[in-house]
Scaffold this motif. Structure first.
Motif, mmCIF file in Angstrom:
data_model
loop_
_atom_site.group_PDB
_atom_site.id
_atom_site.type_symbol
_atom_site.label_atom_id
_atom_site.label_comp_id
_atom_site.label_asym_id
_atom_site.label_seq_id
_atom_site.Cartn_x
_atom_site.Cartn_y
_atom_site.Cartn_z
ATOM 1 N N PHE A 216 0.846 -1.200 0.000
ATOM 2 C CA PHE A 216 0.000 0.000 0.000
ATOM 3 C C PHE A 216 0.879 1.245 0.000
ATOM 4 N N LYS A 217 0.627 2.146 -0.933
ATOM 5 C CA LYS A 217 1.439 3.353 -1.072
ATOM 6 C C LYS A 217 0.827 4.491 -0.261
ATOM 7 N N CYS A 218 1.561 4.890 0.750
ATOM 8 C CA CYS A 218 1.122 5.990 1.599
ATOM 9 C C CYS A 218 2.040 7.179 1.337
ATOM 10 N N SER A 219 1.580 8.101 0.517
ATOM 11 C CA SER A 219 2.390 9.263 0.159
ATOM 12 C C SER A 219 2.620 10.151 1.373
ATOM 13 N N ASP A 220 3.576 11.068 1.253
ATOM 14 C CA ASP A 220 3.851 12.000 2.362
ATOM 15 C C ASP A 220 2.612 12.823 2.708
ATOM 16 N N SER A 221 1.872 13.242 1.680
ATOM 17 C CA SER A 221 0.673 14.047 1.946
ATOM 18 C C SER A 221 -0.405 13.216 2.635
ATOM 19 N N LEU A 222 -0.505 11.927 2.251
ATOM 20 C CA LEU A 222 -1.492 11.065 2.908
ATOM 21 C C LEU A 222 -1.066 10.773 4.342
ATOM 22 N N LYS A 223 0.235 10.585 4.575
ATOM 23 C CA LYS A 223 0.715 10.378 5.942
ATOM 24 C C LYS A 223 0.358 11.574 6.823
ATOM 25 N N LYS A 224 0.517 12.769 6.279
ATOM 26 C CA LYS A 224 0.166 13.978 7.030
ATOM 27 C C LYS A 224 -1.325 13.971 7.364
ATOM 28 N N HIS A 225 -2.135 13.577 6.390
ATOM 29 C CA HIS A 225 -3.583 13.516 6.612
ATOM 30 C C HIS A 225 -3.920 12.461 7.668
ATOM 31 N N LEU A 226 -3.238 11.321 7.618
ATOM 32 C CA LEU A 226 -3.465 10.259 8.602
ATOM 33 C C LEU A 226 -3.139 10.745 10.016
ATOM 34 N N ARG A 227 -2.020 11.454 10.157
ATOM 35 C CA ARG A 227 -1.640 11.962 11.482
ATOM 36 C C ARG A 227 -2.703 12.904 12.028
ATOM 37 N N HIS A 228 -3.169 13.797 11.168
ATOM 38 C CA HIS A 228 -4.203 14.744 11.599
ATOM 39 C C HIS A 228 -5.477 14.001 11.976
ATOM 40 N N PHE A 229 -5.852 13.019 11.176
ATOM 41 C CA PHE A 229 -7.064 12.242 11.429
ATOM 42 C C PHE A 229 -6.974 11.505 12.763
ATOM 43 N N CYS A 230 -5.832 10.885 13.010
ATOM 44 C CA CYS A 230 -5.660 10.116 14.254
ATOM 45 C C CYS A 230 -5.644 11.011 15.491
ATOM 46 N N GLN A 231 -5.197 12.251 15.335
ATOM 47 C CA GLN A 231 -5.134 13.173 16.462
ATOM 48 C C GLN A 231 -6.461 13.883 16.721
ATOM 49 N N ASP A 232 -7.369 13.819 15.755
ATOM 50 C CA ASP A 232 -8.654 14.507 15.862
ATOM 51 C C ASP A 232 -9.651 13.625 16.622
ATOM 52 N N ALA A 233 -10.039 14.061 17.796
ATOM 53 C CA ALA A 233 -10.944 13.268 18.627
ATOM 54 C C ALA A 233 -12.332 13.112 18.007
ATOM 55 N N GLN A 234 -12.648 13.940 17.037
ATOM 56 C CA GLN A 234 -13.972 13.870 16.409
ATOM 57 C C GLN A 234 -13.975 13.038 15.135
ATOM 58 N N SER A 235 -12.842 12.428 14.815
ATOM 59 C CA SER A 235 -12.735 11.588 13.623
ATOM 60 C C SER A 235 -12.558 10.136 14.042
#
Length: 245
Positions: free
Chosen positions: A75-94
């Motif tokens: 699975f290819k996780c680009s740098d921009s997607l990794k950034k999005h994943l980090r934000h998603f995981c840190q967001d208590a409402q997601s």
């Protein structure tokens, strides 16, 4: 040229290794039926065959060569997607939910507009057939939510240690990629070695999927569907995304 097989309610599927591509004008089309009969969808997947058709058509059953698959480790996780994943995981409402509302995910996949595509192959008959598979424990949904609202997701089919991806949708940027990243991470964790993506697209290729010969796919399928190491029911949440960050 041999004629495409018309299936009745109890008829077995043709063997894709020996009877696929009977009509060169429609490569991969292996059989046709008037409807999706009880038990037929489960038999199809375990034979390496899937339905794909439109309203006002008979049910068309396919086993393409080559077959598009995703090795979860690729699975290819680009740098921009990794950034999005980090934000998603840190967001208590997601959050990510598994099998929380299968019907809602399928409906969203059916009604989402797609580039260069009119209408949908996810007919009411398809919805009913996959819902029946879900009730039997063989079809699953992954929902991506924000503030309790569905923003993306996918649904898939599973037999043994084989997962078949069906359709994804996004109401917000990267939401379907989040669902696929979660599914790929769960497959890695569960030692599932292949996610069937059915047909080749540039989008799937960009995420790490690649085509393999039909024969190779079918051989792997027969080995995988007999494995029983997958825990049931499926349970995971957004924390599973940590492996890509």
């Amino acid at each position: 040229m041999s004629q495409i097989t018309w299936l009745g309610p109890k008829d077995p599927f043709p063997n894709p290794l020996t009877q696929a591509d009977l009509d060169p004008s429609v490569p991969g089309l292996i059989a046709v039926s008037e409807g999706i009969y009880p038990g037929q969808l489960a038999r199809a997947y375990q034979t390496g065959i899937f339905p794909w058709y439109s309203d006002n058509q008979p049910v068309l059953w396919w086993s393409p060569d080559p077959r598009m698959v995703l090795n979860p480790a690729n699975f290819k996780c680009s740098d921009s997607l990794k950034k999005h994943l980090r934000h998603f995981c840190q967001d208590a409402q997601s959050e990510i939910h598994v099998d929380a509302d299968f019907s809602a995910v399928v409906r969203a996949c059916a009604t989402s507009k797609r580039k260069d595509q009119d209408g949908t192959w996810i007919t009411h008959e398809i919805m009913d057939a996959y819902t029946a598979l879900h009730e039997q424990g063989h079809a699953h949904s992954i929902s991506v939510t924000h503030q309790g609202q569905l923003i993306g997701g996918l649904y898939c089919v599973a037999f043994g240690a084989m997962v078949f991806g069906e359709s994804m949708f996004s109401y917000e940027t990267n939401a379907s990629k989040l669902a696929l990243a979660a599914l790929s991470a769960w497959c890695l964790q569960s030692q599932v070695e292949m996610i069937d993506c059915q047909q080749e697209t540039a989008h799937l290729r960009s995420l790490g999927a690649a085509p393999i010969p039909r024969k190779e796919f079918l051989e792997k399928l027969q080995t995988s569907i007999n494995q029983s190491n997958i825990e049931r029911p499926w349970t995971f949440n957004k924390n599973i995304l940590a492996c890509w960050i």
